[in-house]
Design a protein around this motif. Structure first.
Motif, PDB file in Angstrom:
ATOM      1  N   UNK A 154      53.954  39.503  39.276  1.00 58.27           N
ATOM      2  CA  UNK A 154      52.438  39.979  39.283  1.00 58.27           C
ATOM      3  C   UNK A 154      51.600  38.950  38.386  1.00 58.27           C
ATOM      4  N   UNK A 155      52.074  37.767  38.413  1.00 54.78           N
ATOM      5  CA  UNK A 155      50.858  37.190  37.856  1.00 54.78           C
ATOM      6  C   UNK A 155      50.886  36.036  38.279  1.00 54.78           C
ATOM      7  N   UNK A 156      49.450  35.264  38.931  1.00 53.89           N
ATOM      8  CA  UNK A 156      49.330  34.186  39.185  1.00 53.89           C
ATOM      9  C   UNK A 156      49.662  32.711  38.570  1.00 53.89           C
ATOM     10  N   UNK A 157      49.880  31.420  38.837  1.00 55.74           N
ATOM     11  CA  UNK A 157      51.003  30.588  37.890  1.00 55.74           C
ATOM     12  C   UNK A 157      49.449  30.795  36.532  1.00 55.74           C
ATOM     13  N   UNK A 158      48.514  30.252  37.565  1.00 52.65           N
ATOM     14  CA  UNK A 158      47.189  30.728  36.124  1.00 52.65           C
ATOM     15  C   UNK A 158      47.600  31.494  35.237  1.00 52.65           C
ATOM     16  N   UNK A 159      47.032  32.740  35.678  1.00 52.50           N
ATOM     17  CA  UNK A 159      47.301  34.244  34.720  1.00 52.50           C
ATOM     18  C   UNK A 159      47.986  34.029  34.132  1.00 52.50           C
ATOM     19  N   UNK A 160      49.057  33.845  33.707  1.00 49.73           N
ATOM     20  CA  UNK A 160      50.807  33.412  33.570  1.00 49.73           C
ATOM     21  C   UNK A 160      50.773  32.642  32.352  1.00 49.73           C
ATOM     22  N   UNK A 161      49.747  31.883  32.345  1.00 51.49           N
ATOM     23  CA  UNK A 161      50.372  30.882  31.234  1.00 51.49           C
ATOM     24  C   UNK A 161      49.079  30.731  30.637  1.00 51.49           C
TER      25      UNK A 161
END
Ligand SMILES: [Zn+2]
Ligand SMILES: [Zn+2]
Length: 351
Positions: A154-161
């Protein structure tokens, strides 16, 4: 897919990393770009090609010397999202190409009485990413595969960080605060960690009261669904079953304890807190009010949090910086100039 020859080619290459040279005020640009051999994963490790790395206040403490670097030219960064590109001997949990997250907790001993009891956050001999071990302000890093996380799709890389440190620590703080189902929660301070924690609590049916001096943060809190938003030491509009102190400000401990209902708990989320003024037993602690700290997290906390964050649709807002501008990102964090969480982007990130 890589064949053996291409893997060798990567092994021979060097990489760029951004390391703490002389710790000092962020205006002195304590991070410097260094050329390093691309690290080789040891037994049980995987090598991760970094996509993005979130910027955490702990990185700022390290760069400025408030947190003493364990060695010269250590590479900060412990909110790493990237792709596994090489396996160490015996590593089988991930395959090359898998997306993983690399958090603060890099290693625990597994044999001390805390590890054995399932309380590895209290391990007597832990190691931390971006402090003891080189972190994600680099093109590659290596990690013990058992300490990496699967990142929900569900998360893009940037959102997950930002989930990997701010999110996990906030989640542990929430659980430590013993908030009952449908209970009343106070959040003191409303930055990256608190705004993620608020979303979890709201999704689980809590009434959330946010206490912060930042007007902008109060507006964000209300947009996210908080019941009220007031000044940092204001009494909330109703007694609290639980509260979390995110601001590293010891003088907020007495008003936060006084805001608790009978039997309530105040959890202190920070790794650092200014001195707590004297407490009055009747006003702040009697009637079974509890005060507790939060120290790091277990892998179980992290796994559970990431699953819930995906299920509840937690959103993070981020501002990207090219990795070369790590000093600027830290300076902006120090000066409260970042909108959402700062995330460093590896200029050679995998497509
Ligand atoms: Zn952190
Ligand atoms: Zn241990």
């Amino acid at each position: 897919m890589m064949d053996g020859n291409e893997e060798e080619a990567v092994t021979d290459r060097t990489m760029q990393a951004w390391a703490v040279d002389v710790p000092g005020p962020i205006g002195t640009r304590p991070l410097t770009r260094v050329e390093r051999a691309v690290p080789e994963p040891g037994p049980g490790q995987v090598r991760v090609r970094v996509s993005v790395c979130g910027v955490c206040r702990t990185d700022l403490h390290l760069a400025e010397g408030d947190l003493t670097p364990t060695r010269h030219l250590v590479v900060p960064g412990h909110e790493v999202v990237g792709v596994v590109d090489r396996l160490g001997d015996g590593s089988a949990r991930f395959a090359p190409g898998d997306r993983v997250g690399v958090p603060w907790l890099a290693h625990t001993c597994g044999v001390c009485r805390y590890c054995v009891a399932g309380r590895e956050n209290l391990c007597l001999d832990p190691r931390f990413t971006g402090w003891d071990l080189d972190g994600g302000y680099a093109e590659y890093l290596v990690v013990d595969e058992a300490f990496a996380y699967v990142i929900p799709e569900a998360f893009a890389d940037e959102e997950a960080a930002p989930l990997l440190c701010a999110g996990i620590i906030g989640y542990r703080s929430l659980r430590r605060s013993n908030l009952p189902t449908g209970g009343r929660l106070g959040l003191y301070g409303f930055g990256g960690s608190a705004h993620i924690t608020a979303q979890i609590a709201l999704a689980e049916g809590a009434r959330v009261h946010v206490l912060t001096r930042s007007e902008e943060a109060r507006e964000l809190a209300l947009r996210l669904g908080a019941t009220s938003a007031g000044g940092e030491a204001d009494p909330p509009p109703e007694p609290l079953d639980a509260a979390i102190l995110f601001a590293p400000v010891g003088t907020l401990v007495p008003p936060a304890l006084a805001a608790l209902d009978r039997g309530g708990t105040l959890a202190i989320a920070g790794i650092h807190l200014t001195d707590v003024p004297p407490l009055n037993y009747q006003e702040h602690l009697f009637e079974e009010r509890s005060l507790c700290s939060v120290t790091a997290n277990t892998r179980h906390d992290g796994t559970e949090f990431l699953e819930l964050a995906a299920r509840y649709g937690v959103r993070t807002s981020t501002t990207p910086y090219p990795m070369d501008r790590a000093n600027e990102a830290l300076a902006d964090l120090a000066g409260d100039r970042v909108n959402g969480a700062a995330v460093l982007v590896n200029p050679t990130r995998p497509a």
